[in-house]
Write a protein that holds these residues in place. Structure first.
Motif, PDB file in Angstrom:
ATOM      1  N   ASN A  61       0.854   4.147  -2.926  1.00  0.00           N
ATOM      2  CA  ASN A  61       0.677   5.574  -2.626  1.00  0.00           C
ATOM      3  C   ASN A  61       1.795   6.404  -3.231  1.00  0.00           C
ATOM      4  O   ASN A  61       1.570   7.540  -3.699  1.00  0.00           O
ATOM      5  N   ASN A  78      -5.854  -2.188  -8.417  1.00  0.00           N
ATOM      6  CA  ASN A  78      -5.960  -0.800  -7.963  1.00  0.00           C
ATOM      7  C   ASN A  78      -7.018  -0.030  -8.758  1.00  0.00           C
ATOM      8  O   ASN A  78      -6.873   0.174  -9.968  1.00  0.00           O
ATOM      9  N   GLU A  99       0.831  -1.204   0.000  1.00  0.00           N
ATOM     10  CA  GLU A  99       0.000   0.000   0.000  1.00  0.00           C
ATOM     11  C   GLU A  99       0.865   1.254   0.000  1.00  0.00           C
ATOM     12  O   GLU A  99       0.544   2.253  -0.647  1.00  0.00           O
ATOM     13  N   LYS A 100       1.968   1.199   0.720  1.00  0.00           N
ATOM     14  CA  LYS A 100       2.881   2.348   0.756  1.00  0.00           C
ATOM     15  C   LYS A 100       3.472   2.599  -0.629  1.00  0.00           C
ATOM     16  O   LYS A 100       3.602   3.758  -1.055  1.00  0.00           O
ATOM     17  N   GLU A 114       1.362   9.491  -5.803  1.00  0.00           N
ATOM     18  CA  GLU A 114       1.971  10.801  -5.586  1.00  0.00           C
ATOM     19  C   GLU A 114       2.817  11.215  -6.786  1.00  0.00           C
ATOM     20  O   GLU A 114       2.812  12.383  -7.205  1.00  0.00           O
TER      21      GLU A 114
END
Length: 438
Positions: free
Chosen positions: A127, A159, A123-124, A131
């Motif tokens: 993200n 996703n 998940e990191k 970004e």
């Protein structure tokens, strides 16, 4: 093949098992002494980090790479190119993540982090992709923003963000300019080959052509592969070719492959290959005899004891003089430890009668006559059986201590075989013998 890793000033040597090429990542799978798995991770050809893995996550990048990537087994020249004479440092993963989170978001940097999702939360990473996409879109770099989304969708097909944006009107008509990245699932070898050749990426070509050769041999793929191999040390070339043969024995049926393999084979490997019944190619008699001349006695005896028929079949087409040279080399080794009757019996299987056969019959007669040991020594020497000749002459010297010819021959042979102390002893014995006899 082995590689060395270092963590906090401690080094460990690992045994390399295989190399995986997937997208822009190369993974070297290696194992420690206890069987622990390690993955050395490269981006393109640049080393990034090493991770130790107890059990791979099913949805990790590494698992996906192993499932969909191009894999070559060690030893292989591409692996050698990546690990030769290097020590690879193991860095803490949290530092990598911290650096990525506190610096401007670059796509390549996020892609590299995705290689480590065995330990970094997926998940990191997702993200960070998002970004990076938003940064490009804010700066009006829509093609780059689109590129980020396509890679995110490939990385995390589930996703929803990527799927929704890619289907929006904003990105209708955009196309990815990175065909290579998406040519692994399903595998599109032609696209990869075209890309690698265009950019002169020899390491990738060596991996792709290896996989293709193992799947199905073609002259084109062999030429690609062999071109990448030729600049490496001879031992690496040999190890790579023998690994290919181990994985796909039928490659020996290809004349170009067999020729290259024999070029780099040592004597033992050469004889092992050409004396296999399934080896289909002709052999130059001169080259075959040269290899036999360099072979050890053990290798000759292996032919004598276990490979008589393949040996006969291999030399069948040779001219008679070459048949005789090759066979005599085997006999010269065999006669040193094998009873003469067995040597003669071994020759019965040959259609040809060799010129040295009668000499062997003479040896058979002389062996049974203790009064003819000097003559037997002479015949043994004709077959390079020096130890046998020395024993005969010692026997003769005991029986006839004043016989000068025996002592001279014995002393000469002892010196030729570097038994100098014994030669000196017999020399002194002869001097004393002649002194007192006169």
């Amino acid at each position: 093949m082995k590689c060395t890793i270092q963590s906090q000033k401690k080094q460990a040597t690992l045994v390399v098992k295989r190399l995986v090429l997937y997208q822009n990542c190369k993974l070297i799978h290696a194992q420690g002494r206890s069987g622990q798995d390690y993955y050395l991770i490269f981006h393109k050809n640049r080393y990034i980090n090493t991770i130790k893995v107890t059990e791979l996550k099913i949805d990790s990048f590494i698992s996906k790479a192993i499932e969909q990537g191009l894999i070559v087994s060690a030893p292989h020249h591409a692996i050698y190119s990546l690990i030769n004479q290097q020590v690879f440092s193991c860095l803490p993963l949290d530092k990598m993540v911290h650096h990525a989170e506190n610096h401007p978001k670059q796509l390549e940097q996020v892609i590299i982090l995705s290689y480590f999702d065995q330990y970094i939360a997926k998940e990191k990473i997702i993200n960070l992709f998002i970004e990076t996409f938003r940064n490009h879109r804010r700066n009006g770099k829509l093609q780059q923003a689109y590129q980020v989304l396509t890679i995110l969708e490939d990385y995390a097909p589930e996703n929803q963000f990527a799927r929704d944006i890619l289907t929006s009107l904003t990105f209708q008509g955009y196309q990815s300019d990175n065909q290579e990245y998406f040519a692994f699932n399903p595998l599109q070898s032609d696209i990869l080959e075209k890309t690698y050749l265009k950019n002169k990426r020899h390491l990738e070509i060596s991996i792709l052509s290896t996989v293709n050769l193992l799947n199905e041999y073609s002259d084109d793929q062999w030429q690609l592969f062999h071109h990448t191999l030729s600049d490496y040390p001879i031992d690496i070339q040999a190890k790579t070719l023998f690994q290919l043969l181990k994985q796909k024995p039928s490659l020996i049926e290809q004349k170009t492959f067999a020729k290259a393999l024999l070029k780099y084979a040592n004597v033992k490997q050469f004889l092992s290959i050409v004396l296999k019944p399934e080896y289909p190619h002709s052999i130059d008699p001169t080259i075959f005899i040269e290899q036999l001349e360099q072979a050890s006695q053990d290798e000759h005896l292996a032919i004598f004891n276990k490979k008589q028929k393949p040996f006969i079949d291999r030399i069948t087409s040779f001219p008679i003089e070459d048949k005789e040279k090759a066979t005599r080399l085997i006999i010269e080794s065999a006669i040193q430890i094998t009873p003469i009757d067995e040597v003669l019996k071994w020759l019965d299987a040959f259609e040809d009668t060799f010129s040295f056969y009668n000499q062997l019959l003479t040896i058979k007669k002389l062996v049974e006559n203790p009064d003819q040991q000097e003559k037997l020594a002479e015949f043994y020497q004709r077959f390079n059986h020096r130890d046998g000749a020395i024993e005969c002459l010692k026997w003769e010297a005991e029986l006839y201590p004043t016989k000068e010819s025996v002592h001279k021959k014995l002393i000469k042979l002892l010196k030729e075989t570097n038994q100098n102390e014994e030669a000196d002893a017999y020399q002194e014995q002869w001097i004393q013998q002649t002194k007192y006899s006169t």
